[in-house]
Design an enzyme around this catalytic site. Structure first.
Site, PDB file in Angstrom:
ATOM      1  N   LYS A 106       5.052  -1.173  -0.345  1.00  0.00           N
ATOM      2  CA  LYS A 106       4.450  -0.523  -1.515  1.00  0.00           C
ATOM      3  C   LYS A 106       5.572   0.060  -2.365  1.00  0.00           C
ATOM      4  O   LYS A 106       6.730   0.085  -1.965  1.00  0.00           O
ATOM      5  CB  LYS A 106       3.485   0.574  -1.081  1.00  0.00           C
ATOM      6  CG  LYS A 106       2.231   0.028  -0.392  1.00  0.00           C
ATOM      7  CD  LYS A 106       1.243   1.146  -0.150  1.00  0.00           C
ATOM      8  CE  LYS A 106       0.030   0.672   0.625  1.00  0.00           C
ATOM      9  NZ  LYS A 106      -0.852   1.791   0.993  1.00  0.00           N
ATOM     10  N   HIS A 109       7.882   5.315  -5.031  1.00  0.00           N
ATOM     11  CA  HIS A 109       7.652   5.962  -6.326  1.00  0.00           C
ATOM     12  C   HIS A 109       8.446   7.262  -6.465  1.00  0.00           C
ATOM     13  O   HIS A 109       9.180   7.652  -5.566  1.00  0.00           O
ATOM     14  CB  HIS A 109       6.161   6.155  -6.588  1.00  0.00           C
ATOM     15  CG  HIS A 109       5.468   6.941  -5.521  1.00  0.00           C
ATOM     16  ND1 HIS A 109       5.657   8.290  -5.372  1.00  0.00           N
ATOM     17  CD2 HIS A 109       4.611   6.565  -4.553  1.00  0.00           C
ATOM     18  CE1 HIS A 109       4.926   8.716  -4.353  1.00  0.00           C
ATOM     19  NE2 HIS A 109       4.291   7.687  -3.842  1.00  0.00           N
ATOM     20  N   HIS A 112       8.459   9.795  -3.735  1.00  0.00           N
ATOM     21  CA  HIS A 112       9.356   9.558  -2.604  1.00  0.00           C
ATOM     22  C   HIS A 112      10.777   9.984  -2.946  1.00  0.00           C
ATOM     23  O   HIS A 112      11.517  10.477  -2.099  1.00  0.00           O
ATOM     24  CB  HIS A 112       9.360   8.078  -2.203  1.00  0.00           C
ATOM     25  CG  HIS A 112       8.052   7.600  -1.662  1.00  0.00           C
ATOM     26  ND1 HIS A 112       7.390   6.516  -2.181  1.00  0.00           N
ATOM     27  CD2 HIS A 112       7.271   8.076  -0.669  1.00  0.00           C
ATOM     28  CE1 HIS A 112       6.252   6.343  -1.506  1.00  0.00           C
ATOM     29  NE2 HIS A 112       6.160   7.279  -0.596  1.00  0.00           N
TER      30      HIS A 112
END
Length: 546
Positions: A106, A109, A112
């Site tokens: 994933k 982003h 993170h």
């Protein structure tokens, strides 16, 4: 008694000495301050005592201040400020910090990214204070997304793309298979079956999953290295497949687990059916959820590390999740749940790269480097750098970190590249510039001056304000160690850099008498040393040229 021309070194508020201070009238406080000041005597340390607005002000013997601060900074080196009596009662603790924690396949982003730099700062600070710190990256490497990914890879995957750019390729496969699964029930069904095979330990399914995980971690390690971040352990939800079943058994044996009509298993934390306090721990097909795995992970870490504190660094959206996890540990009988803390942070809006929204951490690093290189190219001194790419990245990262750490971690903010990379004002670029400039002073004038210096040569107000500021570094470290907020250190370093800029303009070294030049170099070296210490704690690598 003299009126102060400069800021006092220390100030005592008379209010703080009086019991319930709200009923004291102002004139009375002023009179008390005067009376107190008259009773106090100067000595070899305190050279002047005066009064301010309800305060008693103390001025320290200038030569003593100069000598003590400069000797201490140079003697303690990277430990300056950490040996202060503020930390004297501190016993060494075992601390676990879980941070970064991206999901395989994933987006990595901006949340993170924030978790990565904040967690790194907290770990650095705790380590600097002498604690034994374990840095854990808890990957999202299990769950339904791997059913989709396994199926997707069988349909659209390419081995060579996986090897050459695993994060990018897995993400593309994941996006594509999600689209397909939405339109085609059979794809969704085979994804569900693939995940069940994983949960049951099917060898082929696990081998593919393991390959995805290993290649992703390899790539992450490379990228974290660019950020100056490392981990002691790459853990993940996958580690707790069996252990989460044990958690469910334990909760069941204590009579805390309730079955719902849908066949899921829940724990009611309120005890009275309040829907907001109901936490689901098992799906109807018997598979575990995120919360179950977090419980298993906490119990496992306690067994493994016997920690005194465990800190989770995630965005504030997970606040309730962690409250429930800690509460569940309590009702399971684990008293150490109170050693677990969640450090929440706000949301960053509007971080985009030229390719659009941030998908990968690497995009952000490349963007920083590119923009910083362009900025540096327009400045004439940049040409002689040995490694302009590396310098650009380090300066750019400093800019990003300072921008992020300036406010309260909990507050949201709007991201702007232009503001981040400004060279003037309170930015990371300005800190790096100050460090590089002070470093070049040392290079230009050599280090022969370091043996002895005359403290009487540093009596100008610019010198004194720097010395006063250096003296306070320990208070700032203490404040950040109490509330885990980096902003105290950030504003301290920015002020130090502004003071250094003023001093650099007025306290010339060239054409000054040798002992004056030597004393000033001493002062500037101390500033650079403390600046570098503070930057490293924040996770910034100081540059020596830019």
């Amino acid at each position: 008694m003299s009126v102060f021309r400069e800021v006092a070194d220390f100030q005592l508020s008379v209010d703080s000495l009086l019991e319930n201070s709200n009923d004291h009238s102002r004139p009375d406080i002023q009179a008390q301050a005067m009376r107190l000041a008259e009773k106090l005597k100067c000595d070899t340390v305190v050279s002047e005592i005066s009064t301010g607005q309800g305060t008693v002000n103390f001025k320290i013997n200038r030569e003593l201040l100069t000598k003590t601060v400069l000797q201490q900074v140079i003697k303690d080196g990277s430990k300056y400020g950490l040996k202060s009596e503020l930390f004297s009662g501190l016993s060494q603790k075992k601390i676990v910090v879980e941070f970064s924690s991206p999901n395989v396949a994933k987006k990595f982003h901006v949340g993170h990214l924030r978790s990565t730099i904040i967690g790194n700062f907290i770990a650095n600070l705790k380590e600097a204070l002498g604690h034994q710190v374990t840095r854990i990256n808890y990957l999202g490497d299990w769950g339904m997304q791997f059913g989709l990914l396994g199926t997707g890879f069988q349909l659209f995957g390419y081995e060579e793309k996986l090897q050459s750019n695993p994060l990018q390729h897995l993400f593309e496969v994941y996006v594509q298979v999600n689209k397909e699964a939405a339109d085609d029930k059979s794809v969704a069904k085979s994804a569900h079956e693939f995940f069940q095979r994983l949960e049951l330990g099917d060898v082929q399914a696990l081998a593919l999953w393991q390959k995805f995980r290993d290649l992703s971690i390899e790539e992450y390690i490379r990228i974290y290295k660019r950020l100056g971040v490392h981990f002691d352990e790459y853990s993940g939800e996958s580690f707790y497949r069996e252990k989460s079943q044990e958690v469910l058994k334990l909760l069941d044996s204590k009579g805390l687990l309730q079955k719902t009509i849908k066949g899921t298993a829940v724990v009611d934390l309120s005890g009275n059916g309040d829907p907001s306090s109901i936490c689901t721990l098992m799906r109807s097909d018997g598979t575990s959820l995120y919360a179950t795995r977090d419980l298993a992970a906490a119990i496992d870490r306690m067994d493994k590390y016997n920690f005194d504190t465990m800190i989770y660094v995630t965005d504030k959206g997970q606040k309730k999740h962690f409250q429930q996890v800690f509460q569940m540990l309590q009702i399971m009988g684990y008293d150490w749940a109170e050693r677990c803390h969640h450090v929440p942070f706000g949301v960053v809006q509007g971080m985009k790269t030229r390719r659009g929204d941030v998908t990968f951490l690497e995009d952000v690093l490349n963007e920083i480097r590119l923009r910083m290189l362009q900025n540096m190219a327009s400045v004439k001194t940049t040409k002689e750098l040995e490694n302009p790419q590396e310098t650009a990245e380090r300066v750019g990262l400093a800019a990003l970190i300072i921008q992020d750490f300036r406010g309260l971690l909990l507050s949201d903010y709007q991201f702007s590249w232009d503001r981040v990379l400004q060279s003037r004002g309170d930015t990371g670029v300005f800190l790096q510039y100050t460090h590089a400039r002070l470093h070049s002073l040392e290079e230009t004038f050599g280090c022969g001056y370091l043996n002895d210096f005359n403290t009487a040569c540093l009596q100008e107000p610019q010198s004194v304000s720097i010395l006063q500021h250096l003296l306070r570094f320990d208070e700032v470290l203490y404040r950040s160690s109490q509330d885990l907020q980096p902003r105290h250190i950030v504003s301290y370093l920015l002020t130090l850099s502004h003071l250094a800029a003023v001093a650099h303009k007025t306290l010339h070294i060239k054409d000054s008498p040798p002992e004056v030049a030597g004393a000033r170099l001493h002062l500037f070296r101390a500033v650079r040393s403390v600046l570098a210490n503070g930057m490293k704690l924040l996770g910034i690598t100081p540059v020596c040229r830019m």
